[in-house]
Design a protein around this motif. Sequence first.
Motif, PDB file in Angstrom:
ATOM      1  N   LYS A 234       0.764  -1.146   0.001  1.00  0.00           N
ATOM      2  CA  LYS A 234      -0.025  -0.062  -0.001  1.00  0.00           C
ATOM      3  C   LYS A 234       0.884   1.117   0.037  1.00  0.00           C
ATOM      4  CE  LYS A 234      -3.939   1.992   2.685  1.00  0.00           C
ATOM      5  NZ  LYS A 234      -4.967   1.827   3.704  1.00  0.00           N
TER       6      LYS A 234
ATOM      7  N   GLU B  14      -1.262  -0.922  -4.137  1.00  0.00           N
ATOM      8  CA  GLU B  14      -2.537  -0.320  -3.796  1.00  0.00           C
ATOM      9  C   GLU B  14      -2.133   1.119  -3.498  1.00  0.00           C
ATOM     10  OE1 GLU B  14      -4.142  -1.136   0.268  1.00  0.00           O
ATOM     11  OE2 GLU B  14      -6.013  -1.414  -0.501  1.00  0.00           O
TER      12      GLU B  14
ATOM     13  N   SER C  15      -2.985   4.690  -2.188  1.00  0.00           N
ATOM     14  CA  SER C  15      -3.762   5.614  -1.179  1.00  0.00           C
ATOM     15  C   SER C  15      -3.027   6.931  -0.967  1.00  0.00           C
ATOM     16  CB  SER C  15      -3.662   4.962   0.379  1.00  0.00           C
ATOM     17  OG  SER C  15      -4.367   5.770   1.097  1.00  0.00           O
TER      18      SER C  15
ATOM     19  N   ALA D  83      -3.522   6.978  -8.763  1.00  0.00           N
ATOM     20  CA  ALA D  83      -3.525   5.625  -8.904  1.00  0.00           C
ATOM     21  C   ALA D  83      -3.464   5.453 -10.359  1.00  0.00           C
ATOM     22  CB  ALA D  83      -4.856   4.864  -8.509  1.00  0.00           C
TER      23      ALA D  83
ATOM     24  N   MET E 225      -4.145  -0.875  -7.575  1.00  0.00           N
ATOM     25  CA  MET E 225      -5.378  -1.014  -6.987  1.00  0.00           C
ATOM     26  C   MET E 225      -5.809   0.346  -6.424  1.00  0.00           C
ATOM     27  SD  MET E 225      -4.372  -4.197  -4.655  1.00  0.00           S
ATOM     28  CE  MET E 225      -5.887  -4.561  -3.932  1.00  0.00           C
TER      29      MET E 225
ATOM     30  N   VAL F 275      -7.816   2.825  -3.466  1.00  0.00           N
ATOM     31  CA  VAL F 275      -8.477   2.779  -2.104  1.00  0.00           C
ATOM     32  C   VAL F 275      -8.756   4.033  -2.046  1.00  0.00           C
ATOM     33  CG1 VAL F 275      -6.500   2.733  -0.811  1.00  0.00           C
ATOM     34  CG2 VAL F 275      -8.619   1.720   0.069  1.00  0.00           C
TER      35      VAL F 275
ATOM     36  N   TYR G 135      -7.858  -3.263  -9.867  1.00  0.00           N
ATOM     37  CA  TYR G 135      -8.757  -3.626  -8.827  1.00  0.00           C
ATOM     38  C   TYR G 135      -8.851  -2.331  -7.910  1.00  0.00           C
ATOM     39  CZ  TYR G 135      -6.798  -8.004  -9.712  1.00  0.00           C
ATOM     40  OH  TYR G 135      -6.242  -9.338 -10.446  1.00  0.00           O
TER      41      TYR G 135
ATOM     42  N   SER H  18     -10.349  -1.402  -3.724  1.00  0.00           N
ATOM     43  CA  SER H  18     -10.148  -1.798  -2.516  1.00  0.00           C
ATOM     44  C   SER H  18     -11.241  -0.971  -1.614  1.00  0.00           C
ATOM     45  CB  SER H  18      -8.918  -1.656  -1.772  1.00  0.00           C
ATOM     46  OG  SER H  18      -7.783  -2.035  -2.465  1.00  0.00           O
TER      47      SER H  18
END
Length: 160
Positions: free
Chosen positions: A4, A36, A38, A67, A79, A81, A101, A103
């Motif tokens: 992440k 991922e 953030s 992202a 991913m 989020v 993806y 999250s």
Amino acid sequence: MLVKLNGDDNLAGGLTLEDALFAARALDQEGIDAIEVSGGTPASGDLAPVRQGISTREQEAYNLPMAYRIKEAVSCPVMVVGGLRSFEVIEGIVRRGEADYISMSRPFIREPELVRRWEKGDEARATCISCNGCFKPGLKEGQIYCVVNKIERENKGMSL
Ligand SMILES: Cc1cc2nc3c(=O)[nH]c(=O)nc-3n(C[C@H](O)[C@H](O)[C@H](O)COP(=O)(O)O)c2cc1C
């Protein structure tokens, strides 16, 4: 193994998207399975990682622009989020290839069956109101639950 990664600390003097791109490329080269994305820190005010009051589609997916930039720079899956609440928004992101993806965190605390509900055809938005009330029991009682669900259950009990 996935990581992440903050796309930006959203903090004066903090890490920026350029730093994140550098880290993402390095991780990708080392064979990370996914990143991922953030953003923000607890000190980042309105741009913190766990934003409140997400009630419109425009407020959703608040880390998506970062992202997407990271996705363009790496070959591993990316991913996103942060604030994903609507099936339609999520489907659009994946279909357009803006992220591989998505999250979610808080929506599953309120509705652990959310994905199953969507799968069954009820595509209504997640009922999470992004109040961050779920943090309190985590800190004070050593367990995480949705305080809105708890209040609703208690009110139901009172009216029976
Ligand atoms: C109760 C709670 C605890 C969390 N703990 C962590 C954590 O330890 N590390 C982390 O990177 N993110 C943590 N998060 C942030 C989530 O992983 C997620 O990035 C954030 O809530 C935004 O997604 P959401 O809008 O789907 O909730 C936490 C979120 C909540 C609600």
